[in-house]
Design a protein around this motif. Sequence first.
Motif, PDB file in Angstrom:
ATOM      1  N   LEU A  60      48.215  47.510  47.271  1.00 13.28           N
ATOM      2  CA  LEU A  60      48.726  48.626  46.633  1.00 13.28           C
ATOM      3  C   LEU A  60      49.818  48.342  45.793  1.00 13.28           C
ATOM      4  O   LEU A  60      50.598  47.660  45.758  1.00 13.28           O
ATOM      5  CB  LEU A  60      49.376  49.261  47.886  1.00 13.28           C
ATOM      6  CG  LEU A  60      49.779  50.582  47.607  1.00 13.28           C
ATOM      7  CD1 LEU A  60      49.016  51.672  47.022  1.00 13.28           C
ATOM      8  CD2 LEU A  60      50.652  51.101  48.991  1.00 13.28           C
ATOM      9  N   ALA A  61      49.476  49.124  44.589  1.00  7.68           N
ATOM     10  CA  ALA A  61      50.273  48.800  43.418  1.00  7.68           C
ATOM     11  C   ALA A  61      51.188  50.116  43.185  1.00  7.68           C
ATOM     12  O   ALA A  61      50.659  51.398  43.381  1.00  7.68           O
ATOM     13  CB  ALA A  61      49.574  48.472  42.049  1.00  7.68           C
ATOM     14  N   ARG A  63      40.446  49.685  45.131  1.00  5.63           N
ATOM     15  CA  ARG A  63      39.245  49.987  45.651  1.00  5.63           C
ATOM     16  C   ARG A  63      38.391  48.862  46.135  1.00  5.63           C
ATOM     17  O   ARG A  63      37.492  48.908  46.974  1.00  5.63           O
ATOM     18  CB  ARG A  63      38.425  51.201  45.445  1.00  5.63           C
ATOM     19  CG  ARG A  63      39.312  52.430  45.351  1.00  5.63           C
ATOM     20  CD  ARG A  63      38.921  53.333  44.259  1.00  5.63           C
ATOM     21  NE  ARG A  63      39.424  54.800  44.539  1.00  5.63           N
ATOM     22  CZ  ARG A  63      40.743  54.997  44.175  1.00  5.63           C
ATOM     23  NH1 ARG A  63      41.267  54.072  43.924  1.00  5.63           N
ATOM     24  NH2 ARG A  63      41.069  56.290  44.772  1.00  5.63           N
ATOM     25  N   THR A  64      38.715  47.547  45.471  1.00  2.00           N
ATOM     26  CA  THR A  64      37.920  46.456  45.772  1.00  2.00           C
ATOM     27  C   THR A  64      38.673  45.426  46.709  1.00  2.00           C
ATOM     28  O   THR A  64      38.153  44.930  47.651  1.00  2.00           O
ATOM     29  CB  THR A  64      37.454  45.726  44.572  1.00  2.00           C
ATOM     30  OG1 THR A  64      36.746  46.660  43.638  1.00  2.00           O
ATOM     31  CG2 THR A  64      36.715  44.533  44.633  1.00  2.00           C
ATOM     32  N   SER A 114      44.033  56.722  51.213  1.00  2.36           N
ATOM     33  CA  SER A 114      43.497  55.255  51.289  1.00  2.36           C
ATOM     34  C   SER A 114      41.968  55.476  51.141  1.00  2.36           C
ATOM     35  O   SER A 114      41.275  56.110  51.705  1.00  2.36           O
ATOM     36  CB  SER A 114      43.722  54.700  52.759  1.00  2.36           C
ATOM     37  OG  SER A 114      42.937  53.557  53.104  1.00  2.36           O
ATOM     38  N   PRO A 115      41.456  54.579  50.420  1.00  2.00           N
ATOM     39  CA  PRO A 115      39.943  54.418  50.442  1.00  2.00           C
ATOM     40  C   PRO A 115      39.143  53.800  51.358  1.00  2.00           C
ATOM     41  O   PRO A 115      37.869  53.897  51.337  1.00  2.00           O
ATOM     42  CB  PRO A 115      39.902  53.535  48.893  1.00  2.00           C
ATOM     43  CG  PRO A 115      40.814  52.458  49.035  1.00  2.00           C
ATOM     44  CD  PRO A 115      42.132  53.123  49.504  1.00  2.00           C
ATOM     45  N   ASN A 148      41.637  48.784  38.756  1.00  2.00           N
ATOM     46  CA  ASN A 148      40.033  48.671  38.492  1.00  2.00           C
ATOM     47  C   ASN A 148      39.113  47.460  39.420  1.00  2.00           C
ATOM     48  O   ASN A 148      40.240  47.153  40.306  1.00  2.00           O
ATOM     49  CB  ASN A 148      39.626  48.527  37.037  1.00  2.00           C
ATOM     50  CG  ASN A 148      39.786  47.092  36.264  1.00  2.00           C
ATOM     51  OD1 ASN A 148      40.742  46.262  37.052  1.00  2.00           O
ATOM     52  ND2 ASN A 148      39.511  47.044  34.954  1.00  2.00           N
ATOM     53  N   PHE A 149      38.271  47.028  39.086  1.00  2.00           N
ATOM     54  CA  PHE A 149      37.749  46.020  39.870  1.00  2.00           C
ATOM     55  C   PHE A 149      38.507  44.761  39.972  1.00  2.00           C
ATOM     56  O   PHE A 149      38.423  43.808  40.757  1.00  2.00           O
ATOM     57  CB  PHE A 149      36.195  45.529  39.600  1.00  2.00           C
ATOM     58  CG  PHE A 149      35.303  46.715  39.747  1.00  2.00           C
ATOM     59  CD1 PHE A 149      35.003  47.264  41.157  1.00  2.00           C
ATOM     60  CD2 PHE A 149      34.885  47.625  38.841  1.00  2.00           C
ATOM     61  CE1 PHE A 149      34.217  48.312  41.328  1.00  2.00           C
ATOM     62  CE2 PHE A 149      34.143  48.674  39.129  1.00  2.00           C
ATOM     63  CZ  PHE A 149      33.771  49.274  40.420  1.00  2.00           C
ATOM     64  N   PHE A 150      39.114  44.421  38.901  1.00  2.00           N
ATOM     65  CA  PHE A 150      39.666  43.076  38.568  1.00  2.00           C
ATOM     66  C   PHE A 150      41.115  43.013  38.592  1.00  2.00           C
ATOM     67  O   PHE A 150      41.722  41.996  38.563  1.00  2.00           O
ATOM     68  CB  PHE A 150      39.215  42.543  37.160  1.00  2.00           C
ATOM     69  CG  PHE A 150      37.830  42.553  37.145  1.00  2.00           C
ATOM     70  CD1 PHE A 150      37.159  41.550  37.797  1.00  2.00           C
ATOM     71  CD2 PHE A 150      37.100  43.405  36.200  1.00  2.00           C
ATOM     72  CE1 PHE A 150      35.487  41.567  37.648  1.00  2.00           C
ATOM     73  CE2 PHE A 150      35.526  43.410  36.051  1.00  2.00           C
ATOM     74  CZ  PHE A 150      34.962  42.392  36.771  1.00  2.00           C
ATOM     75  N   GLY A 151      41.962  44.216  38.343  1.00  2.00           N
ATOM     76  CA  GLY A 151      43.448  44.032  38.049  1.00  2.00           C
ATOM     77  C   GLY A 151      43.824  45.482  38.232  1.00  2.00           C
ATOM     78  O   GLY A 151      43.381  46.229  38.997  1.00  2.00           O
ATOM     79  N   PHE A 152      44.948  45.218  37.481  1.00  2.00           N
ATOM     80  CA  PHE A 152      45.732  46.985  37.239  1.00  2.00           C
ATOM     81  C   PHE A 152      46.321  46.916  35.885  1.00  2.00           C
ATOM     82  O   PHE A 152      46.330  46.021  35.024  1.00  2.00           O
ATOM     83  CB  PHE A 152      46.903  46.886  38.304  1.00  2.00           C
ATOM     84  CG  PHE A 152      47.933  45.891  37.967  1.00  2.00           C
ATOM     85  CD1 PHE A 152      49.126  46.319  37.404  1.00  2.00           C
ATOM     86  CD2 PHE A 152      47.994  44.568  38.560  1.00  2.00           C
ATOM     87  CE1 PHE A 152      50.033  45.470  37.279  1.00  2.00           C
ATOM     88  CE2 PHE A 152      48.803  43.555  38.423  1.00  2.00           C
ATOM     89  CZ  PHE A 152      49.775  44.134  37.794  1.00  2.00           C
TER      90      PHE A 152
END
Length: 370
Positions: free
Chosen positions: A332-333, A326-327, A278-279, A6-10
């Motif tokens: 890449l996780a 995406r931010t 890739s985004p 998400n925007f902050f982590g995974f």
Amino acid sequence: MGLNSNFFGFLSVIFRLGDGDWSTEKSYVCTWNLDRRGFNPNHPDVVLDVASSVMCLAFHPSRPSLLAGGLFNGEVLVWDTSRTDDPHIGRSGLSVDSHMDAVYQVRWLQEVPQSHRLQLLSVSSDGKILVWQMEKEGQLVLHNGFALVSQQMPSNSKVNKHGWGDAAVGVTCLSSSHFDPSVFVVGVEGGYLLKCSTAVQTAALATVTSSIPLKAPAQFAFSPHGGPVYSVDCSPFHRNLFLSAGTDGHAHLYSMLQEKPLTSLQLSQKYLFSIQWSPVRPLVFAAASGEGELLLFDFGRSSQKPSLSIKQTVNEKPVYCLEFNRTQTQLLAAGDGDGMVKIWQLSSDYTEQGAREMNLLDELAGAAAD
């Protein structure tokens, strides 16, 4: 194991892959915030204890504290990770409307403008594609639904020619078009990719039970993989292109305009478990292999070979899932069979779009008309 950013982590979901009853095996959903002060990779910020195996996860695209999950027993759950007392805020339950088999993917939909109700979609090997709406009471109520039945498969597929009659066609993955929200592609256990539409009016056969009428969405079948399809992803940069990966170890690049793939790449001697565009780079995608490799492919460099292969596991345990951030687009996780989630930092080669990249993507898609 599943993974979603998400925007902050995974986050990751952890469960045992060995023997046992997956419907009763407990699992844990863990979240980390990479920007949090005092970040500790060995101690997640949130741990959610779930009574059944969690098969898939999805953060809400604009409300990152909201998290949806699909379970092995067919349920769909929603959590609000900002709530410290009881994060659980929604549940589909087990009824005639719920999935009868494992849920392989969940995805958030746009909120209904008039009601401001949250909606999400789930797919399962029971052949149903269901749209759930969050009610104030914390229940997920079936709002719309579709079903894949072998007898109603497109005429250009062989799924309806094996004497299966009205048997369900198990759905393993789904991706919606970024250009037309009514169009989506699903992968099925038989190896086919099916182009589907939410605008269909044809009713699914009555053998599929539900409190509301389910519709038959499949409109066109693409040439199949040699086994079940595990992952499909529509291009965020071109309306006609999508990728797929499956148990035959091949990645297929398809155009919505033709049955056969534009190209077929054998990237693994075992399974390919996940594939994603890739985004930020139109010609780049990543794939997760059964040999423990994370593969980066750049069509601008080669049309046949990966441009980078990252050895995620030294013991060749599979890489099951991957996710671009995406931010923070350099991240890449990937999650693997050792129960590890690893975060890789990509070079600018994979994050900065080239001058002619969109033109090259158009040329690649144009091969469908040749």
